[in-house]
Design a protein around this motif. Structure first.
Motif, PDB file in Angstrom:
ATOM      1  N   HIS A  10    -113.254  44.057  20.034  1.00 41.07           N
ATOM      2  CA  HIS A  10    -111.754  43.999  19.887  1.00 41.07           C
ATOM      3  C   HIS A  10    -110.825  45.019  20.803  1.00 41.07           C
ATOM      4  N   LEU A  11    -109.990  44.730  21.345  1.00 38.20           N
ATOM      5  CA  LEU A  11    -109.043  45.528  22.092  1.00 38.20           C
ATOM      6  C   LEU A  11    -107.801  45.505  21.351  1.00 38.20           C
ATOM      7  N   GLY A  12    -107.597  46.599  20.987  1.00 36.73           N
ATOM      8  CA  GLY A  12    -106.501  46.827  20.116  1.00 36.73           C
ATOM      9  C   GLY A  12    -105.625  47.787  20.681  1.00 36.73           C
ATOM     10  N   GLY A  13    -104.158  48.046  20.123  1.00 33.76           N
ATOM     11  CA  GLY A  13    -103.331  48.948  20.520  1.00 33.76           C
ATOM     12  C   GLY A  13    -102.287  49.375  19.585  1.00 33.76           C
ATOM     13  N   GLY A  14    -101.249  49.984  20.249  1.00 33.44           N
ATOM     14  CA  GLY A  14    -100.927  49.952  21.557  1.00 33.44           C
ATOM     15  C   GLY A  14    -100.698  48.216  22.136  1.00 33.44           C
ATOM     16  N   THR A  15    -100.722  48.212  23.606  1.00 31.32           N
ATOM     17  CA  THR A  15    -100.704  46.910  23.992  1.00 31.32           C
ATOM     18  C   THR A  15    -101.858  46.805  25.221  1.00 31.32           C
ATOM     19  N   PRO A  16    -102.883  46.144  24.756  1.00 30.09           N
ATOM     20  CA  PRO A  16    -104.229  45.988  25.713  1.00 30.09           C
ATOM     21  C   PRO A  16    -103.584  45.227  26.854  1.00 30.09           C
ATOM     22  N   THR A  17    -102.623  44.647  26.834  1.00 31.41           N
ATOM     23  CA  THR A  17    -102.237  43.721  28.115  1.00 31.41           C
ATOM     24  C   THR A  17    -101.090  44.307  28.949  1.00 31.41           C
ATOM     25  N   PHE A  18    -101.119  45.696  28.492  1.00 35.42           N
ATOM     26  CA  PHE A  18    -100.298  46.731  29.231  1.00 35.42           C
ATOM     27  C   PHE A  18    -101.020  46.934  30.584  1.00 35.42           C
ATOM     28  N   PHE A  19    -102.499  46.815  30.444  1.00 37.40           N
ATOM     29  CA  PHE A  19    -103.546  47.211  31.565  1.00 37.40           C
ATOM     30  C   PHE A  19    -103.466  45.902  32.619  1.00 37.40           C
ATOM     31  N   SER A  20    -103.709  46.379  33.674  1.00 41.52           N
ATOM     32  CA  SER A  20    -103.672  45.265  34.762  1.00 41.52           C
ATOM     33  C   SER A  20    -105.123  44.303  34.484  1.00 41.52           C
ATOM     34  N   SER A  21    -105.164  43.289  34.910  1.00 44.48           N
ATOM     35  CA  SER A  21    -106.287  42.314  34.853  1.00 44.48           C
ATOM     36  C   SER A  21    -107.429  43.271  35.635  1.00 44.48           C
ATOM     37  N   GLU A  22    -107.415  43.702  36.698  1.00 47.76           N
ATOM     38  CA  GLU A  22    -108.388  44.457  37.355  1.00 47.76           C
ATOM     39  C   GLU A  22    -109.044  45.736  36.463  1.00 47.76           C
ATOM     40  N   ASN A  23    -107.902  46.528  35.860  1.00 53.37           N
ATOM     41  CA  ASN A  23    -108.586  47.756  35.071  1.00 53.37           C
ATOM     42  C   ASN A  23    -109.269  47.035  33.810  1.00 53.37           C
ATOM     43  N   LEU A  24    -108.775  45.963  33.045  1.00 56.81           N
ATOM     44  CA  LEU A  24    -109.391  45.370  32.002  1.00 56.81           C
ATOM     45  C   LEU A  24    -110.868  44.957  32.511  1.00 56.81           C
ATOM     46  N   GLU A  25    -111.159  44.190  33.675  1.00 53.24           N
ATOM     47  CA  GLU A  25    -112.183  43.954  34.042  1.00 53.24           C
ATOM     48  C   GLU A  25    -113.055  45.321  34.080  1.00 53.24           C
ATOM     49  N   LYS A  26    -112.548  46.219  34.890  1.00 49.65           N
ATOM     50  CA  LYS A  26    -113.295  47.577  34.984  1.00 49.65           C
ATOM     51  C   LYS A  26    -113.959  48.010  34.023  1.00 49.65           C
ATOM     52  N   LEU A  27    -112.956  47.976  32.845  1.00 49.10           N
ATOM     53  CA  LEU A  27    -113.358  48.336  31.561  1.00 49.10           C
ATOM     54  C   LEU A  27    -114.576  47.484  30.777  1.00 49.10           C
ATOM     55  N   ILE A  28    -114.425  46.278  30.840  1.00 48.29           N
ATOM     56  CA  ILE A  28    -115.516  45.592  30.154  1.00 48.29           C
ATOM     57  C   ILE A  28    -116.745  45.656  31.126  1.00 48.29           C
ATOM     58  N   HIS A  29    -116.580  45.495  32.416  1.00 49.74           N
ATOM     59  CA  HIS A  29    -117.985  45.752  33.080  1.00 49.74           C
ATOM     60  C   HIS A  29    -118.535  47.119  32.910  1.00 49.74           C
ATOM     61  N   GLY A  30    -117.629  47.949  32.747  1.00 49.11           N
ATOM     62  CA  GLY A  30    -118.312  49.397  32.436  1.00 49.11           C
ATOM     63  C   GLY A  30    -119.158  49.486  31.345  1.00 49.11           C
ATOM     64  N   ILE A  31    -118.469  48.712  30.341  1.00 47.25           N
ATOM     65  CA  ILE A  31    -119.251  48.675  28.880  1.00 47.25           C
ATOM     66  C   ILE A  31    -120.380  48.116  28.965  1.00 47.25           C
ATOM     67  N   PHE A  32    -120.605  47.019  29.739  1.00 51.19           N
ATOM     68  CA  PHE A  32    -121.750  46.088  29.936  1.00 51.19           C
ATOM     69  C   PHE A  32    -122.750  46.675  30.907  1.00 51.19           C
ATOM     70  N   GLU A  33    -122.466  47.578  31.770  1.00 49.16           N
ATOM     71  CA  GLU A  33    -123.412  48.329  32.600  1.00 49.16           C
ATOM     72  C   GLU A  33    -124.448  48.747  31.857  1.00 49.16           C
ATOM     73  N   ILE A  34    -124.142  49.352  30.558  1.00 49.75           N
ATOM     74  CA  ILE A  34    -125.229  50.083  29.698  1.00 49.75           C
ATOM     75  C   ILE A  34    -125.368  49.435  28.230  1.00 49.75           C
ATOM     76  N   ALA A  35    -125.105  48.149  28.241  1.00 53.78           N
ATOM     77  CA  ALA A  35    -125.233  47.393  27.188  1.00 53.78           C
ATOM     78  C   ALA A  35    -125.446  45.685  27.420  1.00 53.78           C
ATOM     79  N   ASN A  36    -126.088  44.966  26.344  1.00 53.04           N
ATOM     80  CA  ASN A  36    -126.327  43.550  26.196  1.00 53.04           C
ATOM     81  C   ASN A  36    -125.150  42.921  25.457  1.00 53.04           C
ATOM     82  N   LYS A  37    -124.983  41.610  25.745  1.00 51.56           N
ATOM     83  CA  LYS A  37    -124.283  40.858  24.873  1.00 51.56           C
ATOM     84  C   LYS A  37    -125.054  40.230  23.973  1.00 51.56           C
ATOM     85  N   ALA A  38    -124.744  40.324  22.695  1.00 55.83           N
ATOM     86  CA  ALA A  38    -125.539  39.779  21.449  1.00 55.83           C
ATOM     87  C   ALA A  38    -125.149  38.146  21.328  1.00 55.83           C
TER      88      ALA A  38
END
Ligand SMILES: C[S@@+](CC[C@H](N)C(=O)[O-])C[C@H]1O[C@@H](n2cnc3c(N)ncnc32)[C@H](O)[C@@H]1O
Ligand code: SF4
Length: 453
Positions: free
Chosen positions: A108-136
């Motif tokens: 869950h992305l909560g805030g503040g305002t998660p959509t303050f972040f650009s699409s590119e940066n949101l993508e960077k965040l989620i890709h970074g999370i899954f570089e070292i984790a799996n989706k259940a």
């Protein structure tokens, strides 16, 4: 009813945790205790149910003067990348501690305002999370967005990353109310993000409304709800305005206390809203939520699997929720830990190579039992002390409080359980307070909680 409202409208917790944050251990949890319970919880849940991540994205472009969330107001989007780098650093520190690769069931992305972040940066965040984790299996990802600051591109990118649910802050459509709370947004902006979400494929869109805001009247609420149900969001949060101006940096100063609807007027706004939601086909869920019977929150309520945590009600439960980002709270079921609330402190701790927690609580056996009773009441409006694992030494004391509520027509007590009546739903925070042994031990000396009604 008027008298009951006067009697029970007292300051009280919203029970997104037990013990509630002001009652956590004075000294705070030690890092060793936090890590030990984290590992235990991870071991117990990583294979089957998976774990949850709450990621706090604190920035907003403009300050809404009713807001009680932890936020930082800025128009400088250069803050995005350094913040994401820090969150990913925190995540990698957790993954090192956890040893096995985490299976993530919920984000869950909560805030503040998660959509303050650009699409590119949101993508960077989620890709970074899954570089070292799996989706259940059957993962569910959701985010909060501000209708004025959410683009079709962001909705598409987040959907492509696996997000299928979102919620938008609406609060109120009335121009006078919007001006007082410094939150001006149009119906068209809300319509656009709602319809875009649908056509992209989101399966649950939620709208947040608040009753009890300055200058609201029955007429203005009727109009706000009329517009809301026209868009048929799958869920509606109908929050009671929490007036907590003593919280530092809240900025609840765009109106006077006398501009706020009084106790019984506020309650009338709730009752009116509830009726209008029912008329539009919504069902009431726990406290302050309504959902269409097609939404998973309704199914969760029916199957008694509704859960409540720091984010409010959720339709899925995981034992372990790791909170990343400034001010986030983690919950290992056996303990809670909160991150630094100030962004500079949060950064400094991570730069020093430390997990940025600054306080927490290790739950005792008694806390765990009370916690389960409170969850049962908040989610299912009933609880039972029949089984040995639900018994409490303090039950006679608790029952004495509950008996008074029974006499007031709020609930029914049976041999080994209680059921809150439909008419008593508005008092569920008060019912939970009967179980809150920490609150019984020491009443707060200063004002900590918003009013229960
Ligand atoms: C983080 S905000 C939502 C996302 C986004 N920042 C926005 O405002 O659209 C979460 C929600 O908390 C609710 N909220 C914030 N402060 C509140 C208060 N003082 N009382 C009741 N609800 C509040 C609002 O309904 C708000 O939409
Ligand atoms: S309501 Fe949302 S946009 Fe407004 S200040 Fe709070 S978090 Fe930011």
């Amino acid at each position: 009813m008027h008298n009951l409202i006067q009697k029970y409208n007292i300051p009280g917790p919203r029970y997104t945790s037990y013990p509630t944050v002001p009652y956590w251990d004075q000294e705070g949890i030690t890092l060793e205790n936090w890590i030990a319970t984290l590992k235990k919880s991870f071991k117990e849940s990583n294979t089957s149910e998976g774990i949850s991540l709450y990621i706090h994205l604190p920035f907003c472009e403009s300050l809404c003067t009713f807001c009680a969330c932890n936020k930082r107001i800025t128009k400088q989007h250069s803050v995005e990348v350094p913040y994401i780098d820090m969150v990913l650093k925190e995540w990698s520190m957790y993954c090192e501690v956890l040893e096995d690769k985490p299976n993530i069931k919920e984000i869950h992305l909560g805030g503040g305002t998660p959509t303050f972040f650009s699409s590119e940066n949101l993508e960077k965040l989620i890709h970074g999370i899954f570089e070292i984790a799996n989706k259940a299996e059957n993962f569910e990802f959701s985010f909060e967005g501000h209708p004025n600051f959410t683009t079709t591109e962001q909705l598409q990118v987040l959907f492509d990353l696996g997000f299928t649910r979102n919620s938008f802050g609406i609060q109120d459509y009335d121009p006078k109310v919007q001006k007082a709370i410094h939150r001006v947004q149009s119906f068209e902006a809300v319509q656009q993000v709602t319809e875009d979400s649908r056509s992209i494929g989101y399966n649950s869109v939620s709208h947040d409304l608040i009753f009890g805001l300055p200058f609201q009247t029955e007429e203005s609420i009727r109009e706000t709800i009329k517009k809301t149900v026209e868009l048929k969001p799958d869920r509606i949060a109908y929050y009671s305005y929490a007036h907590v101006p003593w919280i530092k940096g809240n900025g609840q100063r765009g109106f006077k206390d006398t501009d706020l609807p009084q106790d019984h007027e506020k309650r009338a706004l709730y009752e009116l809203g509830k009726q209008l939601f029912f008329d539009a086909g919504y069902v009431e869920i726990g406290m302050d939520h309504f959902a269409l019977p097609t939404d998973s929150m309704y199914t969760a309520m029916e199957s008694k699997t509704l859960h409540r945590n720091f984010m409010g009600y959720t339709s899925g439960k995981t034992k372990l929720m790791i909170g990343l980002g400034v001010s986030s709270i983690s919950d290992s079921w056996y303990s809670f830990a909160q991150n630094e609330k100030n962004i500079d402190d949060y950064y400094a701790r991570l730069r020093a190579g430390e997990l940025p927690i600054f306080k927490g609580h290790l739950l005792s056996n008694e806390d765990l039992v009370v916690r389960q009773h409170i969850l049962n009441i908040m989610c299912n409006l009933e609880t039972s002390w029949k089984t040995p694992d639900m018994q409490l030494e303090a039950l006679p004391e608790i029952l004495s409080h509950l008996k008074e509520m029974e006499a007031d027509g709020i609930l029914n007590i049976f041999e080994d359980r209680l059921v809150v009546k439909e008419e008593g739903r508005m008092f569920i925070r008060n019912v939970c307070m009967a179980f809150d042994l920490k609150l019984h031990e020491s009443k707060p000396e200063t004002k900590l909680f918003s009013m229960t009604i």
